[in-house]
Motif scaffolding. Structure first.
Motif, PDB file in Angstrom:
ATOM      1  N   SER A 137      64.246  79.485  20.550  1.00 36.85           N
ATOM      2  CA  SER A 137      65.695  79.725  20.478  1.00 36.85           C
ATOM      3  C   SER A 137      66.497  78.618  21.158  1.00 36.85           C
ATOM      4  CB  SER A 137      66.034  81.069  21.138  1.00 36.85           C
ATOM      5  OG  SER A 137      65.321  82.103  20.508  1.00 36.85           O
ATOM      6  N   VAL A 138      65.876  77.945  22.125  1.00 40.72           N
ATOM      7  CA  VAL A 138      66.579  76.854  22.827  1.00 40.72           C
ATOM      8  C   VAL A 138      66.570  75.581  21.960  1.00 40.72           C
ATOM      9  CG1 VAL A 138      66.513  75.340  24.862  1.00 40.72           C
ATOM     10  CG2 VAL A 138      66.152  77.787  25.127  1.00 40.72           C
ATOM     11  N   GLY A 139      65.532  75.419  21.166  1.00 38.83           N
ATOM     12  CA  GLY A 139      65.399  74.230  20.309  1.00 38.83           C
ATOM     13  C   GLY A 139      66.663  73.945  19.494  1.00 38.83           C
ATOM     14  N   PRO A 140      67.175  74.934  18.745  1.00 40.80           N
ATOM     15  CA  PRO A 140      68.383  74.691  17.950  1.00 40.80           C
ATOM     16  C   PRO A 140      69.589  74.293  18.811  1.00 40.80           C
ATOM     17  CG  PRO A 140      67.297  76.695  17.211  1.00 40.80           C
ATOM     18  CD  PRO A 140      66.570  76.246  18.442  1.00 40.80           C
ATOM     19  N   LEU A 141      69.652  74.816  20.048  1.00 44.89           N
ATOM     20  CA  LEU A 141      70.784  74.444  20.919  1.00 44.89           C
ATOM     21  C   LEU A 141      70.707  72.959  21.260  1.00 44.89           C
ATOM     22  CD1 LEU A 141      70.980  77.486  23.384  1.00 44.89           C
ATOM     23  CD2 LEU A 141      72.428  76.982  21.406  1.00 44.89           C
ATOM     24  N   PHE A 142      69.495  72.472  21.534  1.00 48.67           N
ATOM     25  CA  PHE A 142      69.351  71.054  21.837  1.00 48.67           C
ATOM     26  C   PHE A 142      69.698  70.219  20.601  1.00 48.67           C
ATOM     27  CE2 PHE A 142      66.771  67.142  22.048  1.00 48.67           C
ATOM     28  CZ  PHE A 142      67.370  66.574  23.166  1.00 48.67           C
ATOM     29  N   PHE A 143      69.260  70.691  19.444  1.00 44.45           N
ATOM     30  CA  PHE A 143      69.573  69.955  18.207  1.00 44.45           C
ATOM     31  C   PHE A 143      71.090  69.869  18.009  1.00 44.45           C
ATOM     32  CE2 PHE A 143      70.339  70.349  13.515  1.00 44.45           C
ATOM     33  CZ  PHE A 143      70.073  69.025  13.208  1.00 44.45           C
ATOM     34  N   VAL A 144      71.770  70.995  18.250  1.00 41.71           N
ATOM     35  CA  VAL A 144      73.229  71.019  18.097  1.00 41.71           C
ATOM     36  C   VAL A 144      73.868  70.021  19.071  1.00 41.71           C
ATOM     37  CG1 VAL A 144      75.214  72.474  18.655  1.00 41.71           C
ATOM     38  CG2 VAL A 144      73.451  73.321  17.116  1.00 41.71           C
ATOM     39  N   LEU A 145      73.300  69.928  20.260  1.00 40.78           N
ATOM     40  CA  LEU A 145      73.829  68.978  21.241  1.00 40.78           C
ATOM     41  C   LEU A 145      73.671  67.538  20.724  1.00 40.78           C
ATOM     42  CD1 LEU A 145      75.040  68.543  24.059  1.00 40.78           C
ATOM     43  CD2 LEU A 145      72.713  68.534  24.985  1.00 40.78           C
ATOM     44  N   THR A 146      72.537  67.251  20.101  1.00 42.59           N
ATOM     45  CA  THR A 146      72.338  65.893  19.574  1.00 42.59           C
ATOM     46  C   THR A 146      73.314  65.614  18.429  1.00 42.59           C
ATOM     47  OG1 THR A 146      70.659  66.501  17.931  1.00 42.59           O
ATOM     48  CG2 THR A 146      69.866  65.954  20.135  1.00 42.59           C
ATOM     49  N   VAL A 147      73.580  66.654  17.633  1.00 42.57           N
ATOM     50  CA  VAL A 147      74.554  66.491  16.538  1.00 42.57           C
ATOM     51  C   VAL A 147      75.938  66.222  17.131  1.00 42.57           C
ATOM     52  CG1 VAL A 147      75.745  67.719  14.673  1.00 42.57           C
ATOM     53  CG2 VAL A 147      73.262  67.875  14.877  1.00 42.57           C
ATOM     54  N   ALA A 148      76.283  66.977  18.167  1.00 44.71           N
ATOM     55  CA  ALA A 148      77.601  66.790  18.811  1.00 44.71           C
ATOM     56  C   ALA A 148      77.710  65.380  19.383  1.00 44.71           C
ATOM     57  CB  ALA A 148      77.775  67.835  19.910  1.00 44.71           C
TER      58      ALA A 148
END
Lengths: 417, 348
Positions: B149-160
């Motif tokens: 569940s944390v993985g997608p949050l990190f991905f979103v951070l990289t997108v941001a």
């Protein structure tokens, strides 16, 4: 949502085999006997993480170890080689459950429900109706899957892994059967008072020779039922078997004869499968669902009885009222126990006869598979056998007629992908 | 490049041309993002193929240093080992690129908060790695679910970070359209709902085998209801993006949201069928198949994994929509001068 999260996330204790509470409650066993049976089963068969094999039972412990436990690898007893563990939990338990009771997490959303191995009854086999399946039968189901259901093919697993799963399924079935037989035997042989919930005859095989003899007898009878299933394979008479090479005209003739048989009142196929082999009639339960349905029916009957007794209570004189109240208390306790068990059970599903015209056959679509299915029926289901039930006894249809039915049914194969 | 060519290019460059440092920072942000998405996919494949415990030790691999594990055993050994060790290697690469990005942000970035974002990214990637490691060491399914569940949050951070370092973000001007002001909170709320939906999906994937069938059924129902709500909300957000007067980026994001959500719904249906077969009530709609699904086969593994990974893509699309809507909305204040890079715009 939080409740669901808690349920999903925090239930991480080492799994244990669940006792067959339905059978225990049906037998009206007292709590003490229930606990003692569960304890004895652990003595005999170990736990899901550490399986044991009772003396005299033909199961390979090394294969069981591969299938048991947490999915993954662990070091061997010398701390060197990593060995595979937990194949059953990795591939099977999410549907069939840790105990093999067909109540894994995903079970409620599936139709048909996953198989409950505990009665030791298997549908897709080459042996006679009441016989156990051979290892090759179980292996075939794992390799082929059961088309038209959620049971996939495990054809990508290595042969040794498949052997381990076959062995573990047999282990769960034997364990489940021993449990059921022990419950029935204890209920028959030992004294207890179901109304008071007490017994003066505990079940302690480790300390009591008679109890141990009871266990030995039960295990021996179950072991015997699993011995030499290959001798029970249904072998068609070579004289009546259709030739390997047949002309189109011969095949068409056989299919037409099979169709006539299918529609005839003799074979009674249309009663469930419909005249067009598609308009199925859903009316009966299979044995697994029937047991749950019956359990619930008996609970409803008991509830109605309690309601009637309550209504009659004010009219009774004081001497009768006392015993009636005691009976009510006891019945209410039984009803509560039944209610708790009912909540764990899956709502019974009616058995769906196969829509044969789809050309999807769950237990294999080879001629010999269909021959054996029509000949012996499908164990645990309303599908009856049309062939000789045992050597020397005539069946409803001759083997030649069964082969004609096979040709007719297989003519639908082109309707599936 | 010859001196005359360089001279001609410099002459053609506008006075507001972007410095090379900004371009490099953006490219590294893009690289991190491009590594993280397949990392999510591979992580999903670990769950799908139940390879989480294929390597029972951590941070090493079967006693070897992670990077020194024999590559022939990795490539030609068991499939679950290939997936799990590959996930660890790619995760390490993601961590290394995050460090590079942080260094570049500290060296070239003038916006102090961007440096903080870089630190947050590094902490996040380390924490995520430790979570993954603890999942193995403790053999704990709950940690696997948290890790997933944390993985997608990190991905979103990289997108941001890609968006924040993009040229269009740095040079954005507000657009006189009130709809954009409404779009940002709606897209944000939808994104949160998508994330909740992903956590529910992670629960389904990591459900312990001891859970009762009725608990699982409840989670399935929550997942289905949320899917319906998410579908409707994302289509509203996408329509607002497509119809907006903002620059092309917002409209493109709208179209991508539509494509991704429709793909995701299709993958959801395919996931169910590949795992549990066609439901009885829907069997008339499909041509019956005499073949069973192949457990852990290529199609099953990748459909299920794609359903998880595309969820992250949907979440990322909504985050981009939120950021751009906020950026272009009339209320937002854009000051490119204060946000330009410290090395100066013209000096590149």
């Amino acid at each position: 949502m939080l409740l669901v999260l808690a349920t999903a996330g925090c239930n991480n204790r080492a799994p244990q085999f669940a006792p067959n509470r339905m059978a225990m409650i049906e037998a009206q066993l007292v709590d003490e006997h229930q606990q003692q049976i569960t304890q004895e089963l652990t003595e005999l068969f170990g736990t899901p993480d550490d399986p044991r094999v009772p003396e005299g039972v033909d199961l390979d412990v090394e294969l069981l170890q591969m299938a048991a436990g947490q999915a993954g690898y662990e070091k061997d007893e010398y701390g060197h080689e990593y060995q595979q563990r937990g194949l059953y939990r990795q591939h099977c338990a999410s549907c069939h459950g840790i105990t093999g009771d067909g109540r894994g997490p995903a079970a409620a959303v599936l139709e048909p429900y996953p198989r409950d191995f505990r009665p030791g009854v298997f549908k897709w086999k080459s042996t006679r109706l009441a016989s156990k399946p051979t290892d090759d039968d179980l292996l075939g189901v794992l390799q082929r899957g059961v088309s038209g259901t959620a049971m996939p093919s495990f054809g990508l697993l290595a042969p040794e892994q498949l052997d381990a799963l076959v062995e573990y399924v047999r282990y769960l079935a034997i364990r489940g059967q021993v449990e059921r037989e022990l419950i029935a035997t204890v209920a028959d042989e030992l004294d207890f008072d179901p109304a008071a919930g007490t017994t003066d005859e505990p079940f302690v095989p480790a300390e009591d020779e008679d109890d141990q003899a009871m266990v030995d007898d039960v295990v021996a009878s179950i072991v015997q039922s699993w011995q030499s299933p290959t001798e029970q394979i249904v072998e068609p008479d070579p004289q009546t078997m259709p030739a390997d090479e047949r002309t189109d005209a011969q095949m068409a003739e056989s299919i037409e004869a099979g169709r006539q048989l299918f529609l005839s009142p003799r074979a009674k196929c249309t009663d469930c499968h419909g005249a067009d082999a598609r308009s199925i009639v859903v009316k009966d339960y299979d044995d697994w669902n029937q047991a749950v349905f019956d359990f619930r029916q008996r609970s409803a009957t008991l509830a109605a009885q309690i309601a009637r007794d309550r209504e009659n209570l004010p009219g009774l004189d004081s001497s009768l009222a006392k015993s009636a109240r005691e009976r009510l208390t006891s019945e209410s306790r039984r009803l509560k126990q039944r209610g708790q068990v009912s909540e764990e059970l899956l709502a019974p599903q009616l058995a769906r006869p196969r829509e044969l015209a789809d050309g999807v056959f769950r237990g294999g679509d080879r001629s010999i598979d269909l021959f054996r299915r029509i000949h012996q029926g499908v164990a645990g289901t309303p599908m009856p056998g049309q062939g000789s039930p045992r050597p020397g006894v005539e069946g409803a249809l001759s083997e030649q007629e069964i082969w004609q039915l096979v040709d007719y049914v297989r003519s639908f194969l082109h309707n599936s992908d | 490049m010859s001196k005359s060519k360089r001279h001609r290019r410099n002459a053609q460059r506008s006075p507001n041309a972007e410095p090379a440092s900004a371009r490099w920072t953006r490219w590294v942000a893009w690289l991190l993002c491009a590594i993280t998405f397949p990392l999510l996919w591979l992580g999903g494949l670990v769950t799908t193929t139940k390879s989480g415990m294929a390597v029972p030790d951590w941070p090493g691999t079967y006693g070897y240093n992670l990077f020194l594990y024999p590559w022939t055993t990795w490539l030609f050994g068991p499939w679950d080992l290939f997936v799990e060790h590959g996930h660890r290697l790619l995760a390490s690469l993601s961590g290394l690129v995050t460090i590079v990005l942080l260094v570049m942000l500290y060296k070239y970035e003038s916006r102090p908060w961007m440096k903080t974002v870089g630190v947050v990214a590094l902490v996040a990637v380390i924490a995520q790695g430790v979570l993954g490691g603890l999942r193995v060491v403790l053999d704990e399914r709950l940690l696997a679910m948290v890790h997933g569940s944390v993985g997608p949050l990190f991905f979103v951070l990289t997108v941001a970070m890609v968006v924040w370092t993009s040229r269009s973000w740095l040079t954005a001007r507000k657009v006189d359209q009130q709809g954009l002001a409404r779009l940002a909170p709606l897209a944000a709320a939808t994104g949160i709902l998508v994330y909740v939906q992903m956590v529910v999906g992670a629960m389904l994937r990591h459900m312990p085998v001891t859970v009762s069938p009725y608990s699982f059924e409840s989670v399935v129902k929550v997942h289905l209801v949320l899917a319906t709500v998410v579908l409707m909300l994302t289509l509203v957000v996408a329509r607002m993006c497509v119809a907006s007067a903002a620059p092309t980026g917002v409209r493109c994001t709208g179209w991508s949201i539509i494509a991704v959500v429709l793909l995701q719904i299709s993958l959801g249906v395919a996931t169910w069928i590949s795992k549990y077969g066609v439901p009885v009530w829907a069997r008339g709609m499909y041509s019956p198949s005499s073949q069973s699904v192949l457990a852990d086969g290529w199609w099953q593994a990748h459909i299920v994994t794609a359903h998880q990974a595309v969820g992250s893509a949907l979440l990322a699309s909504l985050v981009v929509a939120t950021m751009l809507a906020w950026r272009y909305a009339p209320a937002s204040i854009v000051n490119t001068e204060t946000e330009s890079f410290s090395k100066g715009v013209a000096t590149g």
